[in-house]
Design a protein around this motif. Structure first.
Motif, mmCIF file in Angstrom:
data_model
loop_
_atom_site.group_PDB
_atom_site.id
_atom_site.type_symbol
_atom_site.label_atom_id
_atom_site.label_comp_id
_atom_site.label_asym_id
_atom_site.label_seq_id
_atom_site.Cartn_x
_atom_site.Cartn_y
_atom_site.Cartn_z
ATOM 1 N N SER A 29 0.814 -1.217 0.000
ATOM 2 C CA SER A 29 0.000 0.000 0.000
ATOM 3 C C SER A 29 0.846 1.265 0.000
ATOM 4 N N SER A 70 -4.951 -1.605 -11.951
ATOM 5 C CA SER A 70 -5.591 -1.474 -10.643
ATOM 6 C C SER A 70 -4.709 -2.146 -9.599
ATOM 7 N N LYS A 71 -5.002 -1.885 -8.344
ATOM 8 C CA LYS A 71 -4.266 -2.566 -7.272
ATOM 9 C C LYS A 71 -5.204 -2.785 -6.095
ATOM 10 N N ASP A 72 -5.056 -3.924 -5.464
ATOM 11 C CA ASP A 72 -5.816 -4.285 -4.279
ATOM 12 C C ASP A 72 -4.820 -4.360 -3.129
ATOM 13 N N ASN A 73 -4.753 -3.293 -2.357
ATOM 14 C CA ASN A 73 -3.751 -3.246 -1.289
ATOM 15 C C ASN A 73 -4.016 -4.285 -0.206
ATOM 16 N N LYS A 75 -4.919 -7.254 -0.704
ATOM 17 C CA LYS A 75 -4.416 -8.540 -1.200
ATOM 18 C C LYS A 75 -2.961 -8.464 -1.644
#
Length: 128
Positions: A29, A70-73, A75
């Motif tokens: 993140s 995109s990013k999923d912090n 995960k």
């Protein structure tokens, strides 16, 4: 620190693929993320970048409107959704991470040396 890119493969022109970049050993993140690609016989080129928070993105003109980063912090994973793929998208795709305290500008994010960590690459082949 490790960035593990996956999701590449062989697809027909007009098709879609989603690449993933799984991060370990770093606070994901707190990092901006970018995707680059390298076609045979060519230099590595910038594809897309996303701010550490996920609220700002940049794209190369060649993929704008077709690719989505995109990013999923939660995960620790980043993504590159690639739609309407073209033969010229064939390349090895790399994900990379840049410390979130550093500048997030198109110029900075488009420069390879701006990134601290790199994944190993995943092959994307688009057939006609």
């Amino acid at each position: 620190v490790q960035l593990q890119a996956s999701g590449g493969g062989l697809v027909q022109a007009g098709g879609s693929l989603r690449l993933s970049c799984a991060a370990s050993g770093l606070p994901f993140s707190s990092y901006h993320m970018g995707w680059f690609r390298q076609a045979p016989g060519k230099e590595r080129e910038f594809v897309a970048a996303i701010r550490r928070s996920g609220d700002t993105t940049y794209y190369a003109d060649s993929v704008k409107g077709r690719f989505t980063i995109s990013k999923d912090n939660a995960k620790n994973t980043g993504y590159l959704q690639m739609n309407i793929l073209k033969v010229e998208d064939t390349a090895v795709y790399f994900c990379a991470a840049r410390p979130g305290g550093a500048l997030f500008t198109p110029q900075a994010m488009g420069f390879e040396r701006s990134y601290t960590y790199w994944g190993q690459g995943t092959q994307v082949t688009v057939s006609s």
